[in-house]
Design a protein around this motif. Structure first.
Motif, PDB file in Angstrom:
ATOM      1  N   GLY A  48      73.210  11.801  83.938  1.00 36.63           N
ATOM      2  CA  GLY A  48      73.454  13.233  83.834  1.00 36.63           C
ATOM      3  C   GLY A  48      74.893  13.553  84.141  1.00 36.63           C
ATOM      4  N   ALA A  52      74.463  18.190  87.043  1.00 36.05           N
ATOM      5  CA  ALA A  52      73.184  18.210  86.326  1.00 36.05           C
ATOM      6  C   ALA A  52      71.998  18.371  87.261  1.00 36.05           C
ATOM      7  CB  ALA A  52      73.022  16.923  85.512  1.00 36.05           C
ATOM      8  N   ASP A 220      70.273  17.293  82.270  1.00 34.82           N
ATOM      9  CA  ASP A 220      71.398  18.163  81.924  1.00 34.82           C
ATOM     10  C   ASP A 220      71.088  19.588  82.348  1.00 34.82           C
ATOM     11  OD1 ASP A 220      73.872  18.942  80.797  1.00 34.82           O
ATOM     12  OD2 ASP A 220      72.874  19.512  78.927  1.00 34.82           O
ATOM     13  N   ILE A 250      73.595  15.981  75.578  1.00 29.36           N
ATOM     14  CA  ILE A 250      74.104  16.985  76.510  1.00 29.36           C
ATOM     15  C   ILE A 250      75.163  17.898  75.886  1.00 29.36           C
ATOM     16  CG2 ILE A 250      73.629  15.466  78.453  1.00 29.36           C
ATOM     17  CD1 ILE A 250      76.694  15.155  78.738  1.00 29.36           C
TER      18      ILE A 250
END
Length: 260
Positions: A48, A52, A220, A250
């Motif tokens: 992430g 995130a 995300d 993302i």
């Protein structure tokens, strides 16, 4: 993520179940209806971008925070209901080092073992076994302060394994390490998961630490935007590799933007 099954077709029970978890910092929602499972014998990678929610998620699993909504179970027990008993099957390596630099490797591990209630003889046997597996057996009498970053990380991993956990959480365990050391640790953790049937949740920002057959979660802005085997996620996005798939999922972040 698909339900894992054993070789005979029976569904395995997850060692970590995160169910519809949400969390706020004041009016800001950091996690939004997050659900996933981690299974024994499997490495689940968590990718992430910065912000995130990966650190928040680890804090909830280890009960540094309590979830605002949803439920977390470790080997079937909720930490909010069972407290330390639910956390007993858990081993953790945090991103920030937590070893006592002025103690030797042995003293650090013996202290942790005593906190876990392990008898000295049993603790020493486990200690020698864990250190040997990480090529650290000869350094057992050295003070941690004299060790380099990679060796300190290996000691932290050995410490997290002393009590025989069923679930291992690794928060950026290879950050700042050179490539050969990173490669050795990644290989060891994957071998350990298979050999000892441990479920591993590995937060990383390095795509080369994720194996094609690892379970993968992409987080995300507080939501899980993809879950499944890494190779399947790459195939579903049409990307050439995991880095490309991640950027598509993302919204175009570059590899350098990914952080804990």
């Amino acid at each position: 993520m698909q339900k894992a099954t054993s070789g005979d077709g029976h569904r395995r029970v997850p060692v970590l179940a995160v169910k519809n978890v949400s969390y706020w910092y004041g009016s800001k929602k950091a996690l939004k209806d997050v659900s996933f499972d981690v299974y024994p014998g499997r490495v689940t990678a968590l990718l992430g971008p910065n912000g995130a929610g990966k650190t928040t998620l680890f804090s909830l699993i280890t009960r540094l925070f309590d979830a605002s909504e949803g439920r977390i179970e470790i080997v079937g027990r909720s930490p909010s209901e069972w407290g330390s008993k639910a956390l007993a099957p858990l081993g953790v390596v945090f991103q920030q080092p937590t070893l006592d630099l002025d103690l030797t490797v042995k003293q650090n591990l013996r202290y942790f073992a005593a906190l876990r209630g392990l008898a000295r003889k049993d603790a020493d046997e486990r200690m020698h076994r864990a250190l040997a597996a990480l090529a650290m057996g000869e350094r057992i009498e050295e003070r941690v302060r004299s060790l380099n970053g990679g060796h300190r990380r290996r000691v932290e991993i050995a410490r997290a394994l002393l009590h025989g956990p069923q679930l291992l959480l690794l928060d950026e365990p290879t950050i700042g390490l050179d490539v050969p050391t990173r490669t050795a640790i990644v290989r060891h953790i994957h071998e350990l998961a298979r050999a000892d049937n441990i479920g591993v949740l590995w937060a990383t920002h390095l795509f080369d630490e994720v194996k094609d057959d690892d379970d993968l979660l992409v987080l995300d802005r507080g939501r899980i935007v993809a879950s499944g085997e890494a190779r399947d996620i790459v195939a579903e996005t049409g990307a050439r590799d995991l880095g490309g798939a991640f950027r598509l999922l993302i919204g175009g972040e570059t590899e350098e933007d990914v952080a804990a």
